[in-house]
Design an enzyme around this catalytic site. Structure first.
Site, short mmCIF file in Angstrom:
data_model
loop_
_atom_site.label_atom_id
_atom_site.label_comp_id
_atom_site.label_asym_id
_atom_site.label_seq_id
_atom_site.Cartn_x
_atom_site.Cartn_y
_atom_site.Cartn_z
N GLU A 1 -2.38 6.71 9.35
CA GLU A 1 -3.21 5.62 9.87
C GLU A 1 -2.59 5.06 11.16
OE1 GLU A 1 -2.15 5.96 6.74
OE2 GLU A 1 -3.46 4.94 5.30
N GLY B 1 10.25 -0.49 3.20
CA GLY B 1 9.12 -0.98 4.00
C GLY B 1 8.72 -2.41 3.66
N ARG B 2 8.56 -2.71 2.38
CA ARG B 2 8.10 -4.04 1.97
C ARG B 2 9.20 -5.09 2.05
NH1 ARG B 2 8.11 -0.21 -1.62
NH2 ARG B 2 9.40 -0.30 -3.49
N LYS C 1 -2.00 9.97 -0.87
CA LYS C 1 -1.82 10.38 0.54
C LYS C 1 -1.99 11.88 0.67
CE LYS C 1 1.75 7.13 2.08
NZ LYS C 1 3.13 7.07 2.55
N LYS D 1 8.19 2.86 9.53
CA LYS D 1 9.54 3.25 9.10
C LYS D 1 9.71 4.77 9.24
CE LYS D 1 12.79 3.30 5.33
NZ LYS D 1 13.17 2.96 3.99
N HIS E 1 -12.89 -23.88 -6.36
CA HIS E 1 -14.36 -23.86 -6.44
C HIS E 1 -14.89 -22.44 -6.60
CE1 HIS E 1 -14.37 -28.10 -5.41
NE2 HIS E 1 -13.35 -27.80 -4.62
N GLU F 1 4.09 -2.90 -5.51
CA GLU F 1 4.66 -1.62 -5.07
C GLU F 1 6.09 -1.48 -5.59
OE1 GLU F 1 3.37 0.48 -1.27
OE2 GLU F 1 5.40 -0.07 -0.73
O1 F6P Z 1 1.99 3.90 1.45
C1 F6P Z 1 2.97 2.99 1.13
C2 F6P Z 1 3.99 2.89 2.19
O2 F6P Z 1 4.85 3.94 2.07
C3 F6P Z 1 4.70 1.56 2.09
O3 F6P Z 1 5.77 1.57 1.24
C4 F6P Z 1 5.07 1.30 3.51
O4 F6P Z 1 5.34 -0.05 3.72
C5 F6P Z 1 3.84 1.79 4.22
O5 F6P Z 1 3.43 2.91 3.47
C6 F6P Z 1 4.01 2.14 5.66
O6 F6P Z 1 4.97 3.14 5.85
P1 F6P Z 1 5.62 3.38 7.27
O7 F6P Z 1 6.31 2.13 7.67
O8 F6P Z 1 6.55 4.53 7.09
O9 F6P Z 1 4.50 3.71 8.24
#
Ligand code: F6P
Length: 502
Positions: free
Chosen positions: A191, A244-245, A471, A185, A361, A330
């Site tokens: 990462e 994002g979620r 972060k 987003k 189990h 979140e």
């Molecule tokens: O670290 C949490 C977050 O901000 C989430 O809310 C989001 O889904 C994810 O990181 C990834 O963010 P982006 O889509 O900006 O890479």
């Protein structure tokens, strides 16, 4: 303002499930809701007729219906970031201008899918989707749940910055037949950016002529994607208002739409839209996400349950617990209310879970005889999708139903080790089948349940400042900032990196 309603709920007498079934013969009729081929059964929870009245009073005082209507009207319901919440517009439900904008972006996504299918990018057999959190969990769940028989493309969703994850995905892929999809987003998530650079290097080293020519970006920050090197024609944007979620309905769902086909993706959106209409127009006492939120609040706030467990009695939904962990924790893992004051009561529970029957189990001992109160949720589908004997599915479903029955009934015994206290609550969600529309409705149900919980609590489910501090500290450890660390952190750094500290 909601204190009166909470007080009434706190003072309500606690009755056992057995007593409730005896006292309320119409219980199943009132507490089981059927919507879009999904049967939601809340009857094995402690919601009584009187408690529902009290929760309706709380909903009224908390302005739940008004907040819901404000969300669908495109008003600012995320005040800490000054934004609307546009995810329902992605499925055609919301403010007309947002719905029109989302439809335009979907048309663009579809055109790109058509072009890929027509081999405008050369042969494509593999989709390498890089993203994390909401930019990974949704598409991963969709492809895992619905793509087992699609056979169109092989997709890998890589989220972790651990190179082992990317290496494993690349091992099975032909670079000359791989489409690289970068999903973020913000287009700043470290990462994802590192994985993207490594994947581009992999294409280049394999002799792919124009690695960026096989790269697609899914983002709400197209300028950043352009800066990264992605051509504008291969950027699929989505609205900033889509969290994002909550984003799998937007272009973030692109790998699923490509892998499953556009018709499946469209059905997913239609199923979600049907659930949107249910949440919007059904009376609160017969509204599945609202009743679910009443159950959630009852156990978290009145009975002190700190967790909720979700068991998918369907291998196709094995990723549902992980998806819901982000959605609920979140969204509602907050300590401050919309009025800037401490929330004052427990917010999101810890959500955890697994797959039935495996979990029976492994962890069900604690559910049946342990000392924690854990509301359990079972999700299953009447129709199976495999070619093996019907017996498999029959056993799966009977196990699922039996667990809820056993948790509720318990069993007396003279031997305390062999006694089961019972009166343990569960909710069952039974889908007729797991077609895209039903999955869309199920996921929209969870979104609205999360929203209804937030409304009852008076918190904002659409921001996530809690993840920022970690972060920032990781960036500082990586040498990008100035933060003084504690002795433990310094020792770990020295042990891992020696004199080459990052
Ligand atoms: O670290 C949490 C977050 O901000 C989430 O809310 C989001 O889904 C994810 O990181 C990834 O963010 P982006 O889509 O900006 O890479």
């Amino acid at each position: 303002m909601t204190d009166n309603a909470w007080k009434r709920l706190e003072d309500a007498p606690a009755r056992s499930l057995k007593e409730l079934f005896e006292a309320e013969p119409d219980r199943l009729d009132r507490l089981a809701i059927e919507e879009g081929g999904i049967f939601f059964d809340f009857s094995r929870t402690h919601l009584s007729r009187a408690l529902i009245e009290d929760f309706l009073a709380l909903a009224d005082q908390a302005g739940l219906a008004a907040r819901r209507d404000a969300m669908f009207a495109g008003e600012i319901v995320n005040p800490t970031e000054g934004r609307a919440a546009g995810h329902t517009a992605e499925r055609g439900q919301g403010a007309p201008e947002s719905v029109a904008a989302a439809a335009g972006l979907h048309a663009r996504m579809r055109a790109l899918i058509d072009a890929i299918e027509a081999e405008a990018f050369g042969p494509v057999r593999h989709i390498l989707h890089l993203g994390i959190g909401g930019s990974a969990l949704g598409p991963k769940l969709l492809i895992d749940a619905l793509g087992r028989r699609a056979g169109r493309y092989e997709a890998a969703i890589v989220s972790n910055v651990d190179g082992a994850a990317l290496e494993e995905a690349l091992a099975g892929f032909d670079p000359h037949a791989t489409l690289l999809v970068i999903a973020s987003k913000t287009f700043t998530t470290v990462e994802t950016m590192l994985n993207a650079r490594s994947a581009l290097r992999w294409l280049e080293e394999a002799g792919v002529d124009d690695p960026y020519g096989r790269t697609i970006a899914l983002t709400a920050a197209p300028d950043k994607a352009i800066e990264f090197g992605v051509d504008e024609t291969r950027i699929l944007p989505f609205a900033e208002t889509v969290g994002g979620r909550y984003s799998l309905w937007s272009s973030i769902g692109f790998p699923a739409a490509l892998a499953l086909g556009w018709d499946a993706f469209e059905s997913l959106l239609e199923g979600a839209a049907a659930m949107d209409r249910h949440f919007r127009f059904a009376p609160l006492e017969a509204n599945a996400p609202v009743l679910a939120a009443f159950v959630d609040r009852y156990y978290a706030n009145i009975r002190g349950a700190e967790t909720r467990a979700l068991f998918a009695y369907d291998e196709r939904l094995r990723l549902l617990p992980a998806y819901l962990q982000q959605l609920e924790m979140e969204s509602n893992g907050k300590g401050v209310g919309l009025d800037d004051a401490p929330a004052g009561r427990a917010t999101a529970p810890v959500v955890w879970g697994g797959v039935g029957t495996d979990a029976q189990h492994a962890v069900f001992q604690l559910l049946h005889q342990g000392t924690h109160l854990i509301p359990a949720e079972f999700v299953a589908a009447v129709e199976a999708e495999h070619g093996l004997a019907d017996e498999h599915h029959a056993q799966l479903l009977t196990n699922c139903f039996a667990q809820g029955a056993a948790l509720m009934a318990g069993r007396e015994s003279d031997d305390p080790h062999r006694a089961y206290p019972g009166d343990r609550p569960s909710t069952t969600i039974l889908l007729d089948g797991l077609e895209p529309a039903r999955l869309g409705a199920l996921l929209a149900f969870y979104e609205h349940r999360t929203f209804a919980n937030a409304a009852l609590l008076g918190i904002n489910p659409f921001d996530q400042f809690g993840v920022e501090l970690g972060k920032e500290m990781a960036r500082a450890l990586d040498g990008e900032g100035e933060i003084a660390f504690d002795p433990s952190t310094e020792a770990l750094l020295a042990r891992a990196f020696g004199d080459d500290e990052p």
